[in-house]
Design a protein around this motif. Sequence first.
Motif, PDB file in Angstrom:
ATOM      1  N   GLU A 297       0.809  -1.064  -0.102  1.00 54.60           N
ATOM      2  CA  GLU A 297       0.009   0.159   0.006  1.00 54.60           C
ATOM      3  C   GLU A 297       0.839   1.294  -0.032  1.00 54.60           C
ATOM      4  O   GLU A 297       0.554   2.146  -0.578  1.00 54.60           O
ATOM      5  CB  GLU A 297      -0.772   0.016   1.371  1.00 54.60           C
ATOM      6  CG  GLU A 297      -1.979  -1.012   1.082  1.00 54.60           C
ATOM      7  CD  GLU A 297      -3.046  -1.015  -0.001  1.00 54.60           C
ATOM      8  OE1 GLU A 297      -3.198   0.139  -0.355  1.00 54.60           O
ATOM      9  OE2 GLU A 297      -3.255  -2.041  -0.638  1.00 54.60           O
ATOM     10  N   VAL A 298       1.717   1.317   0.617  1.00 49.33           N
ATOM     11  CA  VAL A 298       2.883   2.385   0.779  1.00 49.33           C
ATOM     12  C   VAL A 298       3.575   2.623  -0.677  1.00 49.33           C
ATOM     13  O   VAL A 298       3.735   3.717  -1.236  1.00 49.33           O
ATOM     14  CB  VAL A 298       3.999   2.236   1.785  1.00 49.33           C
ATOM     15  CG1 VAL A 298       5.187   3.255   1.803  1.00 49.33           C
ATOM     16  CG2 VAL A 298       3.150   2.301   3.160  1.00 49.33           C
ATOM     17  N   PHE A 299       3.811   1.401  -1.176  1.00 44.01           N
ATOM     18  CA  PHE A 299       4.477   1.557  -2.726  1.00 44.01           C
ATOM     19  C   PHE A 299       3.518   1.998  -3.573  1.00 44.01           C
ATOM     20  O   PHE A 299       3.625   3.018  -4.499  1.00 44.01           O
ATOM     21  CB  PHE A 299       5.013   0.075  -2.995  1.00 44.01           C
ATOM     22  CG  PHE A 299       5.449   0.197  -4.421  1.00 44.01           C
ATOM     23  CD1 PHE A 299       6.855   0.668  -4.793  1.00 44.01           C
ATOM     24  CD2 PHE A 299       4.524  -0.442  -5.392  1.00 44.01           C
ATOM     25  CE1 PHE A 299       7.265   0.583  -6.207  1.00 44.01           C
ATOM     26  CE2 PHE A 299       5.272  -0.497  -6.801  1.00 44.01           C
ATOM     27  CZ  PHE A 299       6.181   0.081  -7.103  1.00 44.01           C
TER      28      PHE A 299
ATOM     29  N   TYR B 178       1.206   6.579  -7.121  1.00 44.23           N
ATOM     30  CA  TYR B 178       0.133   7.470  -7.348  1.00 44.23           C
ATOM     31  C   TYR B 178       0.449   9.070  -6.860  1.00 44.23           C
ATOM     32  O   TYR B 178      -0.156   9.658  -7.850  1.00 44.23           O
ATOM     33  CB  TYR B 178      -1.071   7.249  -6.356  1.00 44.23           C
ATOM     34  CG  TYR B 178      -1.732   5.798  -6.755  1.00 44.23           C
ATOM     35  CD1 TYR B 178      -1.384   5.203  -7.981  1.00 44.23           C
ATOM     36  CD2 TYR B 178      -2.429   5.031  -5.652  1.00 44.23           C
ATOM     37  CE1 TYR B 178      -2.283   3.840  -8.048  1.00 44.23           C
ATOM     38  CE2 TYR B 178      -2.922   4.017  -6.060  1.00 44.23           C
ATOM     39  CZ  TYR B 178      -2.799   2.986  -7.249  1.00 44.23           C
ATOM     40  OH  TYR B 178      -3.447   2.007  -7.421  1.00 44.23           O
ATOM     41  N   VAL B 179       1.334   9.260  -6.261  1.00 40.20           N
ATOM     42  CA  VAL B 179       1.754  10.632  -5.804  1.00 40.20           C
ATOM     43  C   VAL B 179       2.884  11.090  -6.623  1.00 40.20           C
ATOM     44  O   VAL B 179       2.675  12.197  -7.415  1.00 40.20           O
ATOM     45  CB  VAL B 179       2.156  10.740  -4.280  1.00 40.20           C
ATOM     46  CG1 VAL B 179       2.700  12.250  -4.012  1.00 40.20           C
ATOM     47  CG2 VAL B 179       0.995  10.753  -3.399  1.00 40.20           C
ATOM     48  N   PHE B 180       3.918  10.113  -6.790  1.00 39.15           N
ATOM     49  CA  PHE B 180       5.233  10.830  -7.623  1.00 39.15           C
ATOM     50  C   PHE B 180       5.135  10.739  -8.986  1.00 39.15           C
ATOM     51  O   PHE B 180       5.816  11.584  -9.601  1.00 39.15           O
ATOM     52  CB  PHE B 180       6.322  10.020  -6.820  1.00 39.15           C
ATOM     53  CG  PHE B 180       6.558  10.470  -5.429  1.00 39.15           C
ATOM     54  CD1 PHE B 180       6.849  11.629  -5.339  1.00 39.15           C
ATOM     55  CD2 PHE B 180       6.430   9.414  -4.320  1.00 39.15           C
ATOM     56  CE1 PHE B 180       7.025  12.327  -3.870  1.00 39.15           C
ATOM     57  CE2 PHE B 180       6.699   9.872  -3.119  1.00 39.15           C
ATOM     58  CZ  PHE B 180       7.005  11.180  -3.042  1.00 39.15           C
ATOM     59  N   PHE B 181       4.397   9.607  -9.476  1.00 40.26           N
ATOM     60  CA  PHE B 181       4.312   9.649 -11.100  1.00 40.26           C
ATOM     61  C   PHE B 181       3.590  10.917 -11.506  1.00 40.26           C
ATOM     62  O   PHE B 181       4.309  11.431 -12.435  1.00 40.26           O
ATOM     63  CB  PHE B 181       3.727   8.316 -11.354  1.00 40.26           C
ATOM     64  CG  PHE B 181       3.529   8.315 -12.743  1.00 40.26           C
ATOM     65  CD1 PHE B 181       4.652   7.698 -13.779  1.00 40.26           C
ATOM     66  CD2 PHE B 181       2.356   8.355 -13.615  1.00 40.26           C
ATOM     67  CE1 PHE B 181       4.424   7.462 -14.817  1.00 40.26           C
ATOM     68  CE2 PHE B 181       2.430   8.336 -14.873  1.00 40.26           C
ATOM     69  CZ  PHE B 181       3.553   7.784 -15.635  1.00 40.26           C
TER      70      PHE B 181
ATOM     71  N   LEU C 188       7.003  17.469 -13.786  1.00 37.88           N
ATOM     72  CA  LEU C 188       8.420  18.149 -13.805  1.00 37.88           C
ATOM     73  C   LEU C 188       9.162  17.823 -15.211  1.00 37.88           C
ATOM     74  O   LEU C 188       9.942  18.862 -15.801  1.00 37.88           O
ATOM     75  CB  LEU C 188       9.213  17.632 -12.654  1.00 37.88           C
ATOM     76  CG  LEU C 188       9.080  17.865 -11.409  1.00 37.88           C
ATOM     77  CD1 LEU C 188       9.646  17.152 -10.259  1.00 37.88           C
ATOM     78  CD2 LEU C 188       9.165  19.536 -11.179  1.00 37.88           C
ATOM     79  N   HIS C 189       8.935  16.890 -15.775  1.00 31.53           N
ATOM     80  CA  HIS C 189       9.707  16.581 -17.066  1.00 31.53           C
ATOM     81  C   HIS C 189       9.127  17.338 -18.019  1.00 31.53           C
ATOM     82  O   HIS C 189       9.776  18.070 -18.977  1.00 31.53           O
ATOM     83  CB  HIS C 189       9.334  14.979 -17.417  1.00 31.53           C
ATOM     84  CG  HIS C 189      10.329  14.636 -18.661  1.00 31.53           C
ATOM     85  ND1 HIS C 189      11.494  14.703 -18.896  1.00 31.53           N
ATOM     86  CD2 HIS C 189       9.567  14.238 -19.864  1.00 31.53           C
ATOM     87  CE1 HIS C 189      11.534  14.441 -20.307  1.00 31.53           C
ATOM     88  NE2 HIS C 189      10.489  14.290 -20.674  1.00 31.53           N
ATOM     89  N   TYR C 190       7.560  17.176 -18.100  1.00 31.48           N
ATOM     90  CA  TYR C 190       7.123  17.908 -19.306  1.00 31.48           C
ATOM     91  C   TYR C 190       6.634  19.284 -19.220  1.00 31.48           C
ATOM     92  O   TYR C 190       6.335  20.106 -20.224  1.00 31.48           O
ATOM     93  CB  TYR C 190       5.793  16.990 -19.777  1.00 31.48           C
ATOM     94  CG  TYR C 190       6.224  15.889 -20.107  1.00 31.48           C
ATOM     95  CD1 TYR C 190       6.608  15.733 -21.671  1.00 31.48           C
ATOM     96  CD2 TYR C 190       5.703  14.454 -19.876  1.00 31.48           C
ATOM     97  CE1 TYR C 190       7.024  14.208 -21.920  1.00 31.48           C
ATOM     98  CE2 TYR C 190       6.039  13.320 -20.157  1.00 31.48           C
ATOM     99  CZ  TYR C 190       6.565  13.171 -21.506  1.00 31.48           C
ATOM    100  OH  TYR C 190       6.701  11.935 -22.200  1.00 31.48           O
ATOM    101  N   GLY C 191       6.574  19.992 -17.973  1.00 31.65           N
ATOM    102  CA  GLY C 191       6.507  21.260 -17.830  1.00 31.65           C
ATOM    103  C   GLY C 191       7.770  22.035 -17.590  1.00 31.65           C
ATOM    104  O   GLY C 191       7.636  23.288 -17.622  1.00 31.65           O
TER     105      GLY C 191
END
Length: 84
Positions: free
Chosen positions: A7-9, A14-17, A23-26
Amino acid sequence: MGGPNLEVFKFAIYVFFPVAMMLHYGDPDWYRKHVLTYKDRIFPPDERLVTTLPTDQSALKAELSKIRERNAERRAKEREEYSS
């Protein structure tokens, strides 16, 4: 079933993707390199945009004749390049 570690993984994914994608496309450099180079291919230049629509029949015929002339010139140019 999976336990708390799973669940932590999943929560981390869900949060970091989405944050990583933002960050990459912006990044302005990425936008300048990958998006602005194709802008002219996708959208017509500003001087070719018609911002005022013809309101009477004579103006409409004049605009259609301009479009036809432009298309004929483009076709002639393509034929010339193809035959060369």
